[in-house]
Design a protein around this motif. Sequence first.
Motif, mmCIF file in Angstrom:
data_model
loop_
_atom_site.group_PDB
_atom_site.id
_atom_site.type_symbol
_atom_site.label_atom_id
_atom_site.label_comp_id
_atom_site.label_asym_id
_atom_site.label_seq_id
_atom_site.Cartn_x
_atom_site.Cartn_y
_atom_site.Cartn_z
ATOM 1 N N ALA A 141 47.496 -8.169 6.732
ATOM 2 C CA ALA A 141 47.107 -7.378 5.570
ATOM 3 C C ALA A 141 46.527 -8.288 4.494
ATOM 4 C CB ALA A 141 48.303 -6.617 5.025
ATOM 5 N N ASP A 142 45.690 -7.717 3.646
ATOM 6 C CA ASP A 142 45.087 -8.485 2.562
ATOM 7 C C ASP A 142 46.158 -9.004 1.607
ATOM 8 O OD1 ASP A 142 42.713 -7.804 3.702
ATOM 9 O OD2 ASP A 142 42.014 -6.514 2.068
ATOM 10 N N GLY A 143 45.921 -10.195 1.084
ATOM 11 C CA GLY A 143 46.847 -10.784 0.129
ATOM 12 C C GLY A 143 46.741 -12.293 0.118
ATOM 13 N N ASP A 144 47.511 -12.923 -0.748
ATOM 14 C CA ASP A 144 47.557 -14.380 -0.862
ATOM 15 C C ASP A 144 48.762 -14.904 -0.090
ATOM 16 O OD1 ASP A 144 45.337 -14.410 -2.564
ATOM 17 O OD2 ASP A 144 46.601 -14.078 -4.325
ATOM 18 N N TYR A 145 48.549 -15.998 0.644
ATOM 19 C CA TYR A 145 49.582 -16.537 1.519
ATOM 20 C C TYR A 145 49.708 -18.045 1.355
ATOM 21 C CZ TYR A 145 49.082 -12.065 3.958
ATOM 22 O OH TYR A 145 49.031 -10.733 4.265
ATOM 23 N N GLU A 146 50.909 -18.541 1.628
ATOM 24 C CA GLU A 146 51.143 -19.969 1.796
ATOM 25 C C GLU A 146 51.356 -20.239 3.279
ATOM 26 O OE1 GLU A 146 53.252 -22.339 -1.555
ATOM 27 O OE2 GLU A 146 54.348 -20.464 -1.307
ATOM 28 N N ARG A 180 50.873 -27.912 3.722
ATOM 29 C CA ARG A 180 51.020 -26.646 3.010
ATOM 30 C C ARG A 180 49.683 -26.266 2.387
ATOM 31 N NH1 ARG A 180 55.526 -25.875 -1.787
ATOM 32 N NH2 ARG A 180 55.280 -23.637 -2.158
ATOM 33 N N HIS A 181 49.186 -25.071 2.711
ATOM 34 C CA HIS A 181 47.903 -24.598 2.197
ATOM 35 C C HIS A 181 48.038 -23.179 1.649
ATOM 36 C CE1 HIS A 181 46.522 -27.758 5.009
ATOM 37 N NE2 HIS A 181 45.454 -27.836 4.240
ATOM 38 N N LEU A 182 47.278 -22.892 0.623
ATOM 39 C CA LEU A 182 47.123 -21.534 0.132
ATOM 40 C C LEU A 182 45.882 -20.922 0.766
ATOM 41 C CD1 LEU A 182 47.797 -22.054 -3.681
ATOM 42 C CD2 LEU A 182 49.379 -21.139 -1.988
ATOM 43 N N VAL A 183 45.931 -19.619 1.064
ATOM 44 C CA VAL A 183 44.772 -18.932 1.626
ATOM 45 C C VAL A 183 44.849 -17.463 1.242
ATOM 46 C CG1 VAL A 183 45.803 -18.306 3.855
ATOM 47 C CG2 VAL A 183 43.340 -18.712 3.702
ATOM 48 N N THR A 184 43.691 -16.835 1.105
ATOM 49 C CA THR A 184 43.611 -15.412 0.784
ATOM 50 C C THR A 184 43.018 -14.653 1.962
ATOM 51 O OG1 THR A 184 43.364 -15.812 -1.590
ATOM 52 C CG2 THR A 184 42.587 -13.692 -0.757
ATOM 53 N N VAL A 185 43.692 -13.587 2.374
ATOM 54 C CA VAL A 185 43.158 -12.669 3.383
ATOM 55 C C VAL A 185 42.530 -11.502 2.638
ATOM 56 C CG1 VAL A 185 43.719 -11.098 5.274
ATOM 57 C CG2 VAL A 185 44.837 -13.338 5.126
ATOM 58 N N SER A 186 41.265 -11.231 2.924
ATOM 59 C CA SER A 186 40.542 -10.174 2.223
ATOM 60 C C SER A 186 39.693 -9.394 3.209
ATOM 61 C CB SER A 186 39.648 -10.780 1.132
ATOM 62 O OG SER A 186 38.911 -9.778 0.461
#
Length: 358
Positions: free
Chosen positions: A126-131, A178-184
Amino acid sequence: MKAIAYGAAVLAFGTPALTQSFNIDVGDPAFPTPSMVYAAGSGQAGVWNAWGDFANAVPYTQALVDITGAATGVSMTGAWSTFTNGLANFSFDNGNTFGDDEALLDDLWDMGAPAGEGVFTITGMADGDYEIFSYAFAPDSTTFSTTIRVTGSPDPPQLVNDPSGFAGGHGLGLTYARHLVTVSGGSNVEIFFMTTSGFGSNSGIQITPAGPVTCGDGNQPGNYCGPGGTFNAVGVPATISAPATVSLASGSITLTATNLIDQFGQFIGANAPDAFPFMNYLLCVSPNSLQRLLPLQVPVGGTVITTVDFACGAQTPAGCTAVNVIVNTTHYFQRWNREPGVLTGSNLTNGIAVCIVP
């Protein structure tokens, strides 16, 4: 002790009520998975998927259950991005791992010799911000290292190597990146593991919802004092990047600066930020605690990537001393670089704040 499998955790969420979390145990499916109480480095416990194929078939795709054991529409595919001589299933009995740590780290997807790279694609999130916590511990050698990058992440590629052989437990840069990523718009998450030295590893991935990151002293990590000085020969602001959080136990931090010119320069750091006119831009770190950081490197193609050793990474007249980073506080970094032909003779990037964690 018996080698056991570990894996990658994936999380998908839209609204809080629909949040999904996944733990995936990568490697030989015949080996046990970690227990439900095991949270690894991310703090996320729950059911672990046994992700792997007996036949070492690549590419390999498997549907995932969430941390409650419920079926979902999320799956992960492992494939070779660059094949050398890797193995989808590899295990080794490390003398420092026991129980769930052993289950997590002692078997893995082996990336093969240097430049060998595997890509792990997670679909259906699902769309959102993830670590994303990507584990790359090498159970069979303290000299093997893996570089991990995540497509679309604002965080740079990160090197994982534990010279202690897990003597100190989990740590950023030691057992995981550790990375941040956005699912859109239903986009996929792509995580690349590349062998840097010896043989690279994917011993697992955890993906958790990303909330606002705050350092132990209440400050937030990220760029500040922007946009950065502009070198005449480049025409766009020079920028610095680094992970949002760095573990003191990892022993070092990797700093990247871009849009420079290929002239001598140096990273600098301090315990506090600042912003006053200096050279051809601003000094973004406090002069009261400023340290000149080692090693000294000249950019290539306008980019420089420097790994600063915390134990001996600050320049002194006699050689080096420890970098004055403090656990549970924010540390501030910037890059100074020469620029022949301008009145001041040099320029600077913007600044970046980094959380220092244990």
